[in-house]
Design a protein around this motif. Structure first.
Motif, PDB file in Angstrom:
ATOM      1  N   CYS A  87       0.826  -1.205   0.000  1.00 46.41           N
ATOM      2  CA  CYS A  87       0.000   0.000   0.000  1.00 46.41           C
ATOM      3  C   CYS A  87       0.861   1.257   0.000  1.00 46.41           C
ATOM      4  CB  CYS A  87      -0.887   0.031   1.239  1.00 46.41           C
ATOM      5  SG  CYS A  87      -1.841  -1.462   1.500  1.00 46.41           S
TER       6      CYS A  87
ATOM      7  N   SER B  39      -5.124   6.643  -0.520  1.00 50.32           N
ATOM      8  CA  SER B  39      -4.239   5.483  -0.572  1.00 50.32           C
ATOM      9  C   SER B  39      -4.659   4.520  -1.666  1.00 50.32           C
ATOM     10  CB  SER B  39      -4.237   4.756   0.773  1.00 50.32           C
ATOM     11  OG  SER B  39      -5.500   4.193   1.030  1.00 50.32           O
ATOM     12  N   CYS B  40      -3.767   3.602  -1.934  1.00 47.02           N
ATOM     13  CA  CYS B  40      -4.038   2.543  -2.891  1.00 47.02           C
ATOM     14  C   CYS B  40      -3.344   1.273  -2.416  1.00 47.02           C
ATOM     15  CB  CYS B  40      -3.524   2.937  -4.275  1.00 47.02           C
ATOM     16  SG  CYS B  40      -3.947   1.735  -5.546  1.00 47.02           S
ATOM     17  N   SER B  41      -4.081   0.180  -2.448  1.00 45.92           N
ATOM     18  CA  SER B  41      -3.539  -1.140  -2.110  1.00 45.92           C
ATOM     19  C   SER B  41      -3.469  -1.952  -3.392  1.00 45.92           C
ATOM     20  CB  SER B  41      -4.441  -1.846  -1.101  1.00 45.92           C
ATOM     21  OG  SER B  41      -4.529  -1.090   0.081  1.00 45.92           O
ATOM     22  N   VAL B  42      -2.330  -2.618  -3.588  1.00 43.45           N
ATOM     23  CA  VAL B  42      -2.100  -3.338  -4.839  1.00 43.45           C
ATOM     24  C   VAL B  42      -1.557  -4.733  -4.543  1.00 43.45           C
ATOM     25  CG1 VAL B  42      -0.864  -3.284  -7.036  1.00 43.45           C
ATOM     26  CG2 VAL B  42      -1.511  -1.146  -5.946  1.00 43.45           C
TER      27      VAL B  42
ATOM     28  N   LEU C 188       1.896   5.328  -9.113  1.00 42.74           N
ATOM     29  CA  LEU C 188       1.202   5.525  -7.842  1.00 42.74           C
ATOM     30  C   LEU C 188       1.958   6.472  -6.921  1.00 42.74           C
ATOM     31  CD1 LEU C 188       0.026   1.869  -7.144  1.00 42.74           C
ATOM     32  CD2 LEU C 188      -1.380   3.805  -7.882  1.00 42.74           C
TER      33      LEU C 188
ATOM     34  N   ILE D 114      -0.535   9.600  -6.183  1.00 39.89           N
ATOM     35  CA  ILE D 114      -1.179   9.652  -4.861  1.00 39.89           C
ATOM     36  C   ILE D 114      -0.790  10.911  -4.085  1.00 39.89           C
ATOM     37  CG2 ILE D 114      -1.326   8.508  -2.601  1.00 39.89           C
ATOM     38  CD1 ILE D 114      -1.428   5.853  -4.199  1.00 39.89           C
TER      39      ILE D 114
END
Length: 104
Positions: free
Chosen positions: A35, A52-55, A68, A72
Motif C-alpha cells: 500500500c 491510498s491505494c492497495s495493490v 502511484l 497519490i
C-alpha cells in the motif's frame, strides 16, 4: 510482555513516514498486498484524511509503483488545497521508493 524491539521499529516507521510525507505498507497486514498512502490536511495543517491505494504484489511492477508514487501525493495535495491547507512537502526519492515497493 512488551517487545521493545517491535515498539522501536514502529517508532522508526512513524518517523520515516513523517519525513517522507507518505506511508507505505510492505505486506505487514496482508501477505501479497502493498500500500501507498498520502495525507490530506486542513487549513490548520492537521491531517484529516488520507488517499491510498492497495495493490497485489503480483501486479505491482516498476511502472505502476512509479505512477502511484507520483499520483497519490499529487491527489492528496490537490485535496488539501480544497481545505486551504498550507503547502506540504513530500520528501522521498522516487526511484528508491519505487525499488522498495517492487522488491520481492
Amino acid at each position: 510482555y512488551i517487545n521493545s524491539d517491535k515498539i522501536n521499529l514502529i517508532y522508526k516507521e512513524i518517523e520515516s513516514t513523517r519525513e517522507k510525507g507518505i506511508g507505505l505498507d510492505f505486506e505487514e497486514l496482508f501477505k501479497g498486498i502493498r500500500c501507498i498512502a498520502a495525507p490530506v490536511f486542513d487549513d490548520s495543517g492537521k491531517i484529516i484524511a488520507t488517499i491510498s491505494c492497495s495493490v497485489p504484489t503480483v501486479r505491482l511492477d516498476r511502472v505502476l509503483a512509479h505512477k502511484l508514487l507520483t499520483e497519490i501525493p499529487l491527489a492528496a495535495a490537490e485535496a488539501s488545497k480544497v481545505f486551504e491547507a498550507p503547502t506540504h512537502a513530500f520528501n522521498f526519492n522516487l526511484d528508491e521508493v519505487t525499488e522498495l515497493l517492487v522488491a520481492p
